[in-house]
Design a protein around this motif. Structure first.
Motif, PDB file in Angstrom:
ATOM      1  N   ALA A 138     -18.699   4.270  54.691  1.00 20.31           N
ATOM      2  CA  ALA A 138     -17.272   4.483  54.445  1.00 20.31           C
ATOM      3  C   ALA A 138     -17.003   4.815  52.981  1.00 20.31           C
ATOM      4  O   ALA A 138     -16.213   5.713  52.677  1.00 20.31           O
ATOM      5  N   SER A 140     -19.004   6.245  50.889  1.00 20.50           N
ATOM      6  CA  SER A 140     -19.469   7.589  50.544  1.00 20.50           C
ATOM      7  C   SER A 140     -18.596   8.652  51.215  1.00 20.50           C
ATOM      8  O   SER A 140     -18.634   9.818  50.832  1.00 20.50           O
ATOM      9  N   LEU A 141     -17.799   8.256  52.199  1.00 15.90           N
ATOM     10  CA  LEU A 141     -16.839   9.205  52.790  1.00 15.90           C
ATOM     11  C   LEU A 141     -15.506   9.153  52.053  1.00 15.90           C
ATOM     12  O   LEU A 141     -14.542   9.782  52.476  1.00 15.90           O
ATOM     13  N   GLY A 142     -15.437   8.381  50.989  1.00 17.05           N
ATOM     14  CA  GLY A 142     -14.251   8.415  50.134  1.00 17.05           C
ATOM     15  C   GLY A 142     -13.303   7.241  50.288  1.00 17.05           C
ATOM     16  O   GLY A 142     -12.219   7.254  49.720  1.00 17.05           O
TER      17      GLY A 142
END
Ligand code: ADP
Ligand code: MG
Lengths: 241, 263
Positions: A138, A140-142
């Protein structure tokens, strides 16, 4: 078993004050159901339970998320929780009456105290057991801090929270009866105790059967809810077995 | 292919400092530049620090020393510019396939309608258009990893990081997904850093292969692979390169020899 009971009472010359026969209990049950008396007491008990339980759920889940997620909240609240958790909710009933009178307040207070901790502790455990991998994915997905809490930790804690709610509900059913026995003018707990005083053991049994039935029904509802909300849990279980 | 540096790893080291007795120097002084549009594979014996290095690049793990830059800017925290795909898929089990794919778009505030459109397009790209409304637990491992790849691609990251993404899959599914990843990367021109312990997988996919030594790892060897695509693992040149690289790894860590060959 019911047949044996019925036969024993009928032919064994048992005093109905000690043990009424199942048929007698059933008769009383039906007549109280038709007169609306049973519904009246049950509704009062359930309303108190619902209010206390809802308060405990709202407080327990919110505090649980905070304590599970924020280091600072954990450092502050954990000792407090450890200290207050072992207090028996039943032992609080006299205090509750002293503080809140014999109205709605005292019962709600006792129910809330009794059901709060299982919800709180399960929520904390759920948040803390969030898979590190999910958090990494999560982030790394921003996702930021708040989004992580609400979209990763909360849903991954949800099955734990559900378990806490289920345990709390069954405790709630026990405690509502106890508190109504001490301080109430209606409700199933009051009905049971008051009937015993006037030797209407059949009504005592009606009360017991009703509260047990309602508790069973509520727990069944919770189980169905869990199945509907967390389909992946059962899938994982069936994979593992 | 353009030769503009996308990722610059300069003299990066990592030490895990659990306790004074429990110090693990994972890698030492690694320097590596990945150009725009390049597909680079990191290969090395298991436990040599490949995953840790990838996490450092993703901004998910801190460095002990050195710098990692994305387009010249120091990487200090994770974010949608660097999307990572894990071996264990890491899908959110409480979200349907399409809502998994939309997650990153939600995080950066893309409106619902556009999210759905872009999510569907990404699912179509990995061949899962028909499975949008499924739950992750209803899919096979290979399909789950396709969803994870779609979820990473949909946010249009500048760099795609993959940590042994096909390591848990059966041989057939793995080779199928290798083909698809190769096709997708050719089509989108993505810059990719790919971790694997399989040399043939690295050769099949990469423009460049970086061999790491055992822990504390350093770069043992770098090889450019200019074989024409799509590559054929039975092509004599492919086979020769595989053998050459395997020999290097065998020298590096004799005790790992068998697992490396098996991979
Ligand atoms: N969070 C951590 N704390 C301490 N040691 C770690 C941690 N993560 C990884 N390691 C250690 O670092 C080494 C490299 O691990 P890893 O990067 O996963 O290797 P690889 O991906 O090449 O197999 C291993 O010895 C591992 O035990
Ligand atoms: Mg690894």
């Amino acid at each position: 078993m019911l047949a044996v009971w019925e036969a024993a009472v009928r032919f064994g010359d048992v005093d109905p004050i000690i043990l009424p026969s199942p048929s007698m209990i059933a008769e009383t049950f039906v007549s109280m159901l038709l007169s609306g008396e049973l519904a009246f007491h049950a509704a009062n008990s359930l309303a108190r339970l619902a209010i206390g339980y809802a308060l405990a759920a709202a407080g327990g889940i919110t505090l649980g998320l905070l304590v599970g997620w924020f280091r600072l909240a954990s450092d502050f609240f954990t000792p407090l929780i450890e200290l207050t958790r072992p207090i028996s909710p039943i032992a609080l009933i006299p205090l509750a009456i002293l503080w809140f009178g014999i109205g709605l307040g005292s019962k709600v207070f006792v129910i809330t105290m009794a059901t709060f901790f299982p919800i709180l502790l399960n929520t904390i455990a759920g948040v803390k057991s969030t898979d590190q991998l999910m958090i990494r994915a999560a982030r790394s997905l921003g996702a930021g801090h708040m989004r992580l809490l609400l979209t990763v930790s909360l849903p991954s804690a949800a099955p734990f929270i559900h378990t806490g709610l289920r345990i709390a509900l069954s405790i709630g059913f026990i405690v509502i009866i106890a508190s109504e026995m001490v301080a109430a003018q209606n409700g199933l707990g009051w009905l049971i105790l008051d009937s015993e005083r006037v030797y209407r053991t059949d009504i005592v049994f009606v009360g017991i059967v009703t509260i047990s039935g309602l508790g069973l029904l509520a727990d069944y509802g919770m189980r169905l809810l869990g199945r509907a909300l967390f389909p992946w849990i059962r899938a994982k279980e069936s994979q593992n077995t | 292919m353009a030769s503009r540096a996308k990722i610059e790893i300069s003299r990066v080291s990592k030490v895990f400092d659990g306790s004074p007795r429990n110090r693990t120097a994972v890698f030492n002084d690694i320097s590596l530049t990945i150009d725009e549009g390049e597909f680079v594979s990191l290969v090395g014996p298991s436990g040599c620090g490949k995953s840790t290095l990838l996490l450092c690049v993703a901004g998910l793990e801190s460095r002990t020393s050195g710098e990692i830059r994305l387009e010249g800017k120091l990487i200090t925290k994770p974010g949608p510019e660097l999307a990572i795909v894990f071996q264990e898929y890491a899908l959110f089990p409480w979200r349907s396939v399409i809502r998994n794919v939309e997650y990153g778009l939600e995080a950066v505030g893309v409106p619902a309608r556009q999210r759905r459109e872009r999510g569907r397009a990404a699912l179509n790209l990995v061949g899962l258009g028909a499975f949008a409304e499924y739950w992750p637990h209803e899919l096979s491992g290979g399909m789950r990893q396709r969803v994870a790849i779609a979820r990473a691609l949909v946010i249009e990251p500048k760099v795609l990081l993959l940590d042994e993404p096909f390591g848990a899959l059966d041989a057939l599914t793995r080779s199928l997904l290798q083909k698809e990843l190769s096709r997708i990367c050719q089509a989108t021109g993505k810059t990719v850093l790919f971790v694997t312990h399989s040399i043939s997988e690295a050769i099949y996919l990469s423009d460049r292969i970086v061999l790491l030594s055992k822990r504390p790892a350093s770069i043992r060897l770098e090889v450019r692979t200019a074989l024409p695509r799509p590559r054929d693992p039975y092509d004599p040149e492919f086979v020769a390169l595989t053998e050459r690289l395997e020999r290097v790894l065998l020298e590096e860590v004799p005790e790992q020899a068998e697992t490396m060959v098996a991979a």
